[in-house]
Design a protein around this motif. Structure first.
Motif, PDB file in Angstrom:
ATOM      1  N   VAL A 105       0.959  -1.527  -0.101  1.00 50.25           N
ATOM      2  CA  VAL A 105      -0.132   0.055  -0.213  1.00 50.25           C
ATOM      3  C   VAL A 105       0.770   1.283  -0.092  1.00 50.25           C
ATOM      4  O   VAL A 105       1.489   1.740   1.085  1.00 50.25           O
ATOM      5  CB  VAL A 105      -1.052   0.005   1.355  1.00 50.25           C
ATOM      6  N   PRO A 106       1.182   1.703  -1.323  1.00 53.73           N
ATOM      7  CA  PRO A 106       2.111   3.008  -1.192  1.00 53.73           C
ATOM      8  C   PRO A 106       1.191   4.278  -0.654  1.00 53.73           C
ATOM      9  O   PRO A 106       0.073   4.356  -0.363  1.00 53.73           O
ATOM     10  CB  PRO A 106       2.078   3.487  -2.807  1.00 53.73           C
ATOM     11  N   GLY A 107       2.354   4.832   0.185  1.00 50.17           N
ATOM     12  CA  GLY A 107       1.833   6.157   0.811  1.00 50.17           C
ATOM     13  C   GLY A 107       1.604   5.832   2.321  1.00 50.17           C
ATOM     14  O   GLY A 107       1.305   6.958   3.284  1.00 50.17           O
ATOM     15  N   LEU A 108       1.598   4.646   3.076  1.00 49.37           N
ATOM     16  CA  LEU A 108       1.394   4.489   4.294  1.00 49.37           C
ATOM     17  C   LEU A 108       2.347   4.306   5.280  1.00 49.37           C
ATOM     18  O   LEU A 108       3.329   3.437   4.803  1.00 49.37           O
ATOM     19  CB  LEU A 108       0.338   3.244   4.459  1.00 49.37           C
ATOM     20  N   ALA A 109       2.665   5.183   6.145  1.00 56.72           N
ATOM     21  CA  ALA A 109       3.877   5.081   7.022  1.00 56.72           C
ATOM     22  C   ALA A 109       3.671   3.827   7.804  1.00 56.72           C
ATOM     23  O   ALA A 109       2.618   3.324   8.118  1.00 56.72           O
ATOM     24  CB  ALA A 109       3.899   6.372   7.709  1.00 56.72           C
ATOM     25  N   PRO A 110       4.885   3.370   8.511  1.00 54.51           N
ATOM     26  CA  PRO A 110       4.747   2.312   9.347  1.00 54.51           C
ATOM     27  C   PRO A 110       4.152   2.620  10.597  1.00 54.51           C
ATOM     28  O   PRO A 110       3.898   3.777  10.892  1.00 54.51           O
ATOM     29  CB  PRO A 110       6.299   2.105   9.839  1.00 54.51           C
ATOM     30  N   PRO A 142      -9.361  -0.415  -6.311  1.00 54.75           N
ATOM     31  CA  PRO A 142      -8.745  -0.760  -7.600  1.00 54.75           C
ATOM     32  C   PRO A 142      -8.220   0.463  -8.560  1.00 54.75           C
ATOM     33  O   PRO A 142      -8.953   1.255  -8.763  1.00 54.75           O
ATOM     34  CB  PRO A 142      -9.635  -1.653  -7.909  1.00 54.75           C
ATOM     35  N   GLY A 143      -7.242   0.673  -8.762  1.00 54.46           N
ATOM     36  CA  GLY A 143      -6.701   1.614  -9.671  1.00 54.46           C
ATOM     37  C   GLY A 143      -6.272   2.720  -9.188  1.00 54.46           C
ATOM     38  O   GLY A 143      -5.643   3.712  -9.695  1.00 54.46           O
ATOM     39  N   ALA A 144      -6.575   3.162  -7.889  1.00 55.46           N
ATOM     40  CA  ALA A 144      -5.978   4.233  -7.080  1.00 55.46           C
ATOM     41  C   ALA A 144      -4.677   4.400  -6.736  1.00 55.46           C
ATOM     42  O   ALA A 144      -4.136   3.014  -6.545  1.00 55.46           O
ATOM     43  CB  ALA A 144      -7.046   4.366  -5.891  1.00 55.46           C
ATOM     44  N   SER A 145      -3.974   5.415  -6.793  1.00 57.42           N
ATOM     45  CA  SER A 145      -2.539   5.524  -6.422  1.00 57.42           C
ATOM     46  C   SER A 145      -2.319   5.442  -5.035  1.00 57.42           C
ATOM     47  O   SER A 145      -1.184   4.921  -4.485  1.00 57.42           O
ATOM     48  CB  SER A 145      -1.962   6.437  -7.296  1.00 57.42           C
ATOM     49  N   GLU A 146      -3.204   6.184  -4.216  1.00 53.42           N
ATOM     50  CA  GLU A 146      -2.863   6.106  -2.585  1.00 53.42           C
ATOM     51  C   GLU A 146      -4.184   6.017  -1.915  1.00 53.42           C
ATOM     52  O   GLU A 146      -5.321   5.976  -2.402  1.00 53.42           O
ATOM     53  CB  GLU A 146      -2.499   7.273  -2.545  1.00 53.42           C
ATOM     54  N   PRO A 147      -4.264   5.356  -0.786  1.00 55.96           N
ATOM     55  CA  PRO A 147      -5.398   4.992   0.054  1.00 55.96           C
ATOM     56  C   PRO A 147      -5.982   6.097   0.514  1.00 55.96           C
ATOM     57  O   PRO A 147      -5.106   7.531   0.561  1.00 55.96           O
ATOM     58  CB  PRO A 147      -4.955   4.310   1.041  1.00 55.96           C
ATOM     59  N   VAL A 148      -7.316   6.254   0.778  1.00 56.22           N
ATOM     60  CA  VAL A 148      -7.753   7.322   1.725  1.00 56.22           C
ATOM     61  C   VAL A 148      -8.300   6.917   2.980  1.00 56.22           C
ATOM     62  O   VAL A 148      -8.645   5.742   3.066  1.00 56.22           O
ATOM     63  CB  VAL A 148      -9.203   7.800   0.941  1.00 56.22           C
TER      64      VAL A 148
END
Length: 603
Positions: A105-110, A142-148
């Motif tokens: 999951v790109p964009g999520l910090a540890p 699906p298809g999104a670059s980053e989570p919300v």
């Protein structure tokens, strides 16, 4: 005849023998499975292609890996990557057939892990917990670059489940401030708006817990399987968050008896039936429950403990079973062993005896194992952790090792343990630590009076919460114990609270009824450090340097006081978190404990 194996003592063979967990399988590719095994010498994740009959090691890390899941299509293995067992990390994924790992999951910090849901359409929900943000849930379409971000609250919570069409998300939460009794909220994934709430805590004089067990696994069915405590124990029911309809499940055996103890359930893949898991008095069994007729049918499982079960698309059930005398294996209701770890089967051990002792809060259940020869024996009281957990009639290498060395082993399901009803579990909140030790003390008195235990050679031992009770017992019951063995314990409760992960802070506030600043007398009364001046027995402690649950600083505070007081003690520190996933390290730790006990007790 001599061989390398014959030179290894039986207790060590049990640790070195490979073990496997219950395999998880992909919903839409049931021949692809995932399990955890120590076959490499460290607990790691393995992918199993049932059609090809191949097994592949997915992860390979010095500290081991256990948290993993398959995507519904079976194409990807997700696994949680922390640092040396500190439980703080990120999700990564790897193709089922093998290949390089990549950030899942790109964009999520540890963060600390707070649940994961993988939808059939590629929707992903990741739960995170941090000291700064509390609980946050993040949705990746699906298809999104980053989570919300779809959910946030200071109190602890986690991902429950995604509905079959990924339209709804169930969240287990403790926004009401009672970390021992969760509520359930269902959110609409499209916009994050609440759809329905199920709360058995707010506004109730006698709060009870709820837990999400999963949405119906078929299209067009919005029912959620839920566990509740409305009748003083865990039972399943159905709840449709779209209509609000709750359906009580009256589980009765074929002869009309109600199932005592705690009951859980999961869906069969076609949603026409439930797989029912029944826990009672340290043992468990399985049933099938047909929803249309309300028929409960016992499934063939031997006497002992089912450590997990799953219903397969062909109607069979696979389950991980063992008893105290017999090692575990993954079995099927078809009568076969589905999966057994490679290599030799570990040596058997001694069956348990059930003992019931009258305690100050009711009858206390204990599991007793005796070594060969006449008693009284040097005796280890092996205290379970949790604290909301219980000892069971299941195979465990640790107790078996003590038996091999001539010790009797007693395990006590004290007040606070699960499997004996909600009142028994919730009694933990009355006087934290002290109430459990009353029950342990009652069983200790029985063990001595019955001739089982040598009163001059009594060992109080445990890990995590069991390690905490060990140190607390050495200080509050100093004349009762000859020696203490505490692994990854709470030793200085006030410092532990300051340093531990946020999820445990939430639980501790519930147990004590407030923070150390709000109710300082309760925290002091339940902290082992308060009683360290009364400790007479030699103490052995082991601690993980990266432990987020029982952090190292508070253990060092306790050790410093032991040194000042001149109490005989030894400390072993190792590079891991809340225990080790490395087989050699586990063997080393138990060998050190046994050697410490034999030296001081002259066994």
């Amino acid at each position: 005849m001599s061989s390398e194996k014959n030179d290894v003592p039986a207790w060590e063979q049990r640790f070195r023998a490979a073990r496997v967990s219950l395999p998880e399988w992909a919903d839409d590719a049931p021949e692809r499975s995932l399990y955890v095994s120590n076959a490499s010498g460290t607990f790691e994740v393995y992918a199993w292609d049932r059609t090809a009959g191949t097994h592949r090691q997915v992860t390979d890390r010095p500290s081991g890996t256990t948290d993993a899941s398959l995507t519904p299509d079976g194409e990807w293995v997700w696994w949680f990557d922390d640092t040396a067992g500190d439980e703080y990390g990120v999700w990564r994924r790897q193709p089922f057939a093998g290949g390089p790992d990549q950030p899942a999951v790109p964009g999520l910090a540890p963060s600390y892990e707070a649940g994961l849901a993988l939808g059939r359409d590629g929707t992903v929900v990741v739960g995170r917990s941090t000291d700064e943000d509390g609980t946050t849930l993040h949705l990746l379409r699906p298809g999104a670059s980053e989570p919300v971000e779809i959910y946030r609250h200071a109190e602890y919570g986690g991902v429950g489940d995604l509905s079959h069409d990924s339209a709804l998300l169930a969240v287990d939460h403790t926004e009401h401030g009672d970390a021992m009794h969760s509520a359930i909220r269902v959110l609409r994934c499209a916009d994050g708006e609440p759809v329905a709430e199920l709360d058995d805590v707010t506004g109730r004089q006698a709060p009870s817990g709820l837990a999400c067990l999963g949405f119906a696994p078929v299209d067009g069915d919005s029912r959620l399987l839920v566990a509740h405590q409305r009748r003083g124990r865990w039972e399943p029911m159905l709840w449709d968050p779209l209509t609000g309809v709750e359906t009580e499940l009256l589980l009765r055996t074929e002869d009309g008896r109600e199932l005592p103890g705690d009951v859980s359930a999961q869906w069969f893949p076609d949603a026409t039936a439930l797989l029912v898991e029944h826990e009672f008095e340290a043992r468990s069994e399985l049933f099938g429950y047909t929803l249309a007729t309300g028929t409960l049918t016992r499934l063939p499982t031997p006497r002992g403990t089912v450590a997990g079960a799953t219903a397969r698309p062909d109607g069979t059930v696979e389950f991980l079973w063992s008893c105290a005398a017999e090692p575990s294996a993954v079995r099927s209701t078809a009568g076969t062993v589905v999966l057994r770890a490679p290599g030799s089967v570990p040596p058997r051990s001694v069956p348990v005896e059930d003992v019931w002792v009258e305690g100050p809060g009711g009858r206390v259940h204990a599991l007793v194992q005796r070594p060969e020869g006449p008693g009284p024996y040097p005796t280890v009281f092996e205290i379970h952790g949790g604290p909301t957990h219980h000892d069971s009639d299941s195979f465990a290498a640790g107790p078996a090792a003590w038996l091999d060395h001539g010790f009797a082993v007693v395990r006590v399901n004290y007040r606070g343990s699960t499997g004996y009803g909600q009142a028994w579990t919730d009694a933990l909140r009355e006087r934290v630590g002290l109430i459990e030790l009353e029950d342990i003390g009652a069983v200790r008195a029985w063990a001595v009076a019955s001739g089982l235990a040598d009163p001059e050679r009594l060992v109080l031992s445990g890990g995590s919460w069991g390690g905490y009770l060990t140190l607390l017992g050495l200080g509050t019951q100093p004349g009762d114990w000859s020696l203490g063995l505490a692994a990854v314990p709470v030793a200085d409760y006030l410092t532990a609270y300051a340093d531990e992960m946020e999820a445990l802070k939430s639980l501790d506030r519930t147990l004590f009824g407030g923070t150390p600043e709000e109710v300082p007398e309760r925290w002091r009364a339940s902290s082992p450090l308060t009683y360290v001046e009364q400790v007479r027995a030699p103490v052995y402690l082991s601690a993980g340097l990266n432990d987020p649950r029982c952090p190292i600083r508070q253990i060092e505070n306790y050790v410093a006081r032991l040194e000042q007081l001149g109490v005989p003690h030894e400390v072993y520190r190792y590079e891991a978190g809340h225990g080790s996933l490395v087989v050699d390290e586990r063997i080393k730790q138990l060998r050190l404990e046994i050697d410490f006990a034999r030296r001081y007790l002259k066994v």
